[in-house]
Design a protein around this motif. Structure first.
Motif, PDB file in Angstrom:
ATOM      1  N   VAL A 138       0.860  -1.183   0.000  1.00 21.13           N
ATOM      2  CA  VAL A 138       0.000   0.000   0.000  1.00 21.13           C
ATOM      3  C   VAL A 138       0.893   1.229   0.000  1.00 21.13           C
ATOM      4  CG1 VAL A 138      -1.817   1.276   1.209  1.00 21.13           C
ATOM      5  CG2 VAL A 138      -1.744  -1.223   1.376  1.00 21.13           C
ATOM      6  N   LYS A 139       0.607   2.178  -0.911  1.00 19.61           N
ATOM      7  CA  LYS A 139       1.330   3.446  -0.902  1.00 19.61           C
ATOM      8  C   LYS A 139       0.398   4.546  -0.425  1.00 19.61           C
ATOM      9  CE  LYS A 139       2.955   5.363  -4.775  1.00 19.61           C
ATOM     10  NZ  LYS A 139       3.930   5.616  -5.868  1.00 19.61           N
ATOM     11  N   VAL A 140       0.892   5.331   0.524  1.00 23.31           N
ATOM     12  CA  VAL A 140       0.147   6.464   1.070  1.00 23.31           C
ATOM     13  C   VAL A 140       0.895   7.730   0.692  1.00 23.31           C
ATOM     14  CG1 VAL A 140      -0.754   7.534   3.163  1.00 23.31           C
ATOM     15  CG2 VAL A 140      -0.627   5.035   3.007  1.00 23.31           C
ATOM     16  N   VAL A 141       0.240   8.611  -0.052  1.00 24.36           N
ATOM     17  CA  VAL A 141       0.851   9.878  -0.460  1.00 24.36           C
ATOM     18  C   VAL A 141       0.142  10.996   0.290  1.00 24.36           C
ATOM     19  CG1 VAL A 141       1.421  11.396  -2.392  1.00 24.36           C
ATOM     20  CG2 VAL A 141       1.378   8.925  -2.725  1.00 24.36           C
ATOM     21  N   ILE A 142       0.913  11.869   0.939  1.00 23.44           N
ATOM     22  CA  ILE A 142       0.323  12.864   1.834  1.00 23.44           C
ATOM     23  C   ILE A 142       0.744  14.283   1.470  1.00 23.44           C
ATOM     24  CG2 ILE A 142       0.184  11.254   3.778  1.00 23.44           C
ATOM     25  CD1 ILE A 142       2.710  12.644   4.926  1.00 23.44           C
ATOM     26  N   THR A 143      -0.087  15.230   1.893  1.00 21.11           N
ATOM     27  CA  THR A 143       0.282  16.644   1.940  1.00 21.11           C
ATOM     28  C   THR A 143       0.388  17.044   3.401  1.00 21.11           C
ATOM     29  OG1 THR A 143      -1.929  17.640   2.121  1.00 21.11           O
ATOM     30  CG2 THR A 143      -1.181  17.003  -0.082  1.00 21.11           C
ATOM     31  N   ASN A 144       0.993  18.193   3.664  1.00 22.98           N
ATOM     32  CA  ASN A 144       0.960  18.694   5.031  1.00 22.98           C
ATOM     33  C   ASN A 144      -0.336  19.462   5.261  1.00 22.98           C
ATOM     34  OD1 ASN A 144       1.271  21.371   4.063  1.00 22.98           O
ATOM     35  ND2 ASN A 144       3.457  21.406   4.446  1.00 22.98           N
ATOM     36  N   ALA A 145      -0.481  20.033   6.453  1.00 28.86           N
ATOM     37  CA  ALA A 145      -1.732  20.698   6.814  1.00 28.86           C
ATOM     38  C   ALA A 145      -2.020  21.919   5.954  1.00 28.86           C
ATOM     39  CB  ALA A 145      -1.699  21.091   8.289  1.00 28.86           C
ATOM     40  N   ASN A 146      -0.992  22.481   5.315  1.00 24.66           N
ATOM     41  CA  ASN A 146      -1.180  23.614   4.413  1.00 24.66           C
ATOM     42  C   ASN A 146      -1.430  23.165   2.980  1.00 24.66           C
ATOM     43  OD1 ASN A 146      -0.837  25.498   6.447  1.00 24.66           O
ATOM     44  ND2 ASN A 146       1.363  25.718   6.101  1.00 24.66           N
ATOM     45  N   LEU A 147      -1.641  21.861   2.784  1.00 23.56           N
ATOM     46  CA  LEU A 147      -1.858  21.268   1.463  1.00 23.56           C
ATOM     47  C   LEU A 147      -0.657  21.520   0.549  1.00 23.56           C
ATOM     48  CD1 LEU A 147      -5.645  22.079   0.964  1.00 23.56           C
ATOM     49  CD2 LEU A 147      -4.586  20.104   2.066  1.00 23.56           C
ATOM     50  N   PRO A 149       3.600  19.874  -0.225  1.00 22.38           N
ATOM     51  CA  PRO A 149       4.397  18.659  -0.039  1.00 22.38           C
ATOM     52  C   PRO A 149       4.861  18.502   1.404  1.00 22.38           C
ATOM     53  CG  PRO A 149       5.004  19.715  -2.093  1.00 22.38           C
ATOM     54  CD  PRO A 149       4.058  20.653  -1.402  1.00 22.38           C
ATOM     55  N   ALA A 150       4.895  17.265   1.865  1.00 22.61           N
ATOM     56  CA  ALA A 150       5.222  16.970   3.262  1.00 22.61           C
ATOM     57  C   ALA A 150       6.729  16.851   3.462  1.00 22.61           C
ATOM     58  CB  ALA A 150       4.534  15.682   3.693  1.00 22.61           C
ATOM     59  N   SER A 151       7.181  17.182   4.665  1.00 24.73           N
ATOM     60  CA  SER A 151       8.596  17.053   5.016  1.00 24.73           C
ATOM     61  C   SER A 151       8.924  15.609   5.361  1.00 24.73           C
ATOM     62  CB  SER A 151       8.915  17.942   6.222  1.00 24.73           C
ATOM     63  OG  SER A 151       8.215  17.473   7.374  1.00 24.73           O
ATOM     64  N   ASP A 152      10.219  15.297   5.405  1.00 17.84           N
ATOM     65  CA  ASP A 152      10.653  13.945   5.780  1.00 17.84           C
ATOM     66  C   ASP A 152      10.199  13.589   7.195  1.00 17.84           C
ATOM     67  OD1 ASP A 152      11.863  13.652   3.327  1.00 17.84           O
ATOM     68  OD2 ASP A 152      13.879  14.132   4.035  1.00 17.84           O
ATOM     69  N   ILE A 153      10.199  14.570   8.088  1.00 17.33           N
ATOM     70  CA  ILE A 153       9.762  14.319   9.468  1.00 17.33           C
ATOM     71  C   ILE A 153       8.300  13.916   9.509  1.00 17.33           C
ATOM     72  CG2 ILE A 153       9.276  15.469  11.670  1.00 17.33           C
ATOM     73  CD1 ILE A 153      11.836  17.016  11.352  1.00 17.33           C
ATOM     74  N   VAL A 185       3.902  15.926  -4.715  1.00 18.31           N
ATOM     75  CA  VAL A 185       4.896  16.768  -5.383  1.00 18.31           C
ATOM     76  C   VAL A 185       4.187  17.932  -6.078  1.00 18.31           C
ATOM     77  CG1 VAL A 185       6.529  14.881  -5.720  1.00 18.31           C
ATOM     78  CG2 VAL A 185       4.830  15.354  -7.483  1.00 18.31           C
ATOM     79  N   TRP A 186       4.888  19.032  -6.155  1.00 19.33           N
ATOM     80  CA  TRP A 186       4.336  20.218  -6.815  1.00 19.33           C
ATOM     81  C   TRP A 186       4.251  20.023  -8.330  1.00 19.33           C
ATOM     82  CZ3 TRP A 186       1.815  23.213  -3.889  1.00 19.33           C
ATOM     83  CH2 TRP A 186       2.305  23.791  -2.714  1.00 19.33           C
ATOM     84  N   LYS A 187       3.217  20.595  -8.924  1.00 18.33           N
ATOM     85  CA  LYS A 187       3.148  20.810 -10.364  1.00 18.33           C
ATOM     86  C   LYS A 187       3.045  22.315 -10.568  1.00 18.33           C
ATOM     87  CE  LYS A 187       2.530  20.129 -14.816  1.00 18.33           C
ATOM     88  NZ  LYS A 187       3.598  19.624 -15.692  1.00 18.33           N
ATOM     89  N   GLU A 188       4.132  22.933 -11.002  1.00 22.66           N
ATOM     90  CA  GLU A 188       4.137  24.381 -11.159  1.00 22.66           C
ATOM     91  C   GLU A 188       3.332  24.790 -12.395  1.00 22.66           C
ATOM     92  OE1 GLU A 188       8.225  25.627 -11.113  1.00 22.66           O
ATOM     93  OE2 GLU A 188       8.176  25.859  -8.927  1.00 22.66           O
ATOM     94  N   ILE A 189       2.518  25.819 -12.209  1.00 22.77           N
ATOM     95  CA  ILE A 189       1.630  26.270 -13.288  1.00 22.77           C
ATOM     96  C   ILE A 189       1.759  27.779 -13.448  1.00 22.77           C
ATOM     97  CG2 ILE A 189      -0.761  26.429 -14.084  1.00 22.77           C
ATOM     98  CD1 ILE A 189      -1.357  23.917 -12.447  1.00 22.77           C
ATOM     99  N   GLU A 190       1.994  28.204 -14.682  1.00 23.16           N
ATOM    100  CA  GLU A 190       2.048  29.624 -15.011  1.00 23.16           C
ATOM    101  C   GLU A 190       0.747  30.020 -15.707  1.00 23.16           C
ATOM    102  OE1 GLU A 190       5.493  30.664 -17.229  1.00 23.16           O
ATOM    103  OE2 GLU A 190       6.872  29.542 -15.937  1.00 23.16           O
TER     104      GLU A 190
END
Length: 278
Positions: A138-147, A149-153, A185-190
């Motif tokens: 099972v893979k779990v992909v997360i964001t932090n509380a600010n939506l 990318p999450a830190s290693d900690i 991971v970020w997807k940068e959009i202009e």
């Protein structure tokens, strides 16, 4: 009645930079910009004030030590590792309540893994990928509380909570489940557009208003939708009070929808506005 309690406010955890080679006792207190932090070891600081206060834009500011620490000549607060979060609001509490009473998250199904990940302090949203690397994985992909990318900690906190000893059933996950936790991971959009401002508005007003609308849209979309639609950007520009007329709206140089991968969350890189002449 359903065994659900409102999630309390959590404290921000930030990185700190200190004089090399010295030992800082855990629990040592520091002060910066009306905020108090405690040193928790490993170069990390926890804000004493729960909630979003510890997320303030103070990176790079000097910390004032409140304890005597021999040899300490440099103490600087750095990036947010785990954002602080305010007390859970009614809508979130209600949604978790209905998930529980409708038994949507049971028996280690996808919703159950999502629930486990999102109840870890500092996690915003989670996306679950069953059998991603074979049976039992099972893979779990997360964001932090600010939506973001999450830190290693934060990734380690989620891993330790769900499956600290792979497959042994020592966490929330059942015996035999091999859980991998990763960050979004970020997807940068202009965004670019040709705009005619209202008479009492400037290009800067237009840019600021569009940026605010796009940022709000991207935050709502994080792990909820996989396509940024050009029509959504059009609506933001159309409904901007500072805009009289507009044309030629593009995302990343193309006048078409932009599809995100399963682990991407949208990030506004830049808004470029070309002013139309009257």
């Amino acid at each position: 009645e359903g065994g659900i309690e409102r999630t309390p406010a959590t404290k921000a955890v930030r990185a700190g930079e200190f004089t090399a080679g010295i030992t800082i006792p855990p629990g040592s207190r520091f002060f910066v910009d009306n905020l108090y932090f405690q040193y928790t070891g490993g170069g990390t600081l926890e804000c004493e004030t729960a909630g979003e206060a510890g997320n303030a834009g103070i990176s790079g500011q000097n910390l004032l030590p409140l304890d005597t620490i021999p040899g300490l000549e440099k103490a600087v607060v750095r990036d947010i590792l785990i954002p602080g979060r305010e007390e859970e609001d009614d809508n979130s509490l209600r949604a978790r309540y209905f998930t529980r009473v409708r038994r949507e998250a049971v028996s280690a199904n996808k919703q159950h893994y999502k629930q486990w990940a999102e109840e870890v302090d500092g996690v915003g949203r989670a996306k679950i990928f069953p059998l991603w690397n074979g049976a039992g994985t099972v893979k779990v992909v997360i964001t932090n509380a600010n939506l973001e990318p999450a830190s290693d900690i934060l990734i380690k906190k989620v891993k330790d909570y769900i499956d600290p000893d792979e497959g042994q059933g020592e966490g929330q996950a059942p015996i035999g489940a091999a859980v991998t936790v990763e960050s979004a991971v970020w997807k940068e959009i202009e965004i670019s557009a040709s705009v005619l401002p209202e008479l009492n508005s400037s290009i800067d007003d237009v840019k600021a208003e569009i940026e605010k609308g796009v940022l709000n849209l991207f935050k709502k979309m994080a792990f909820e939708e996989n396509t940024v639609r050009l029509s959504q950007i059009n609506n933001i520009v159309y409904n901007s009070a500072s805009v009289s007329d507009y044309a030629d709206i593009k995302m990343n140089g193309a006048a078409e929808n932009l599809v995100l991968s399963d682990v991407e969350i949208p990030k506004l890189k830049e808004v470029t506005i070309l002013e139309q002449t009257r």
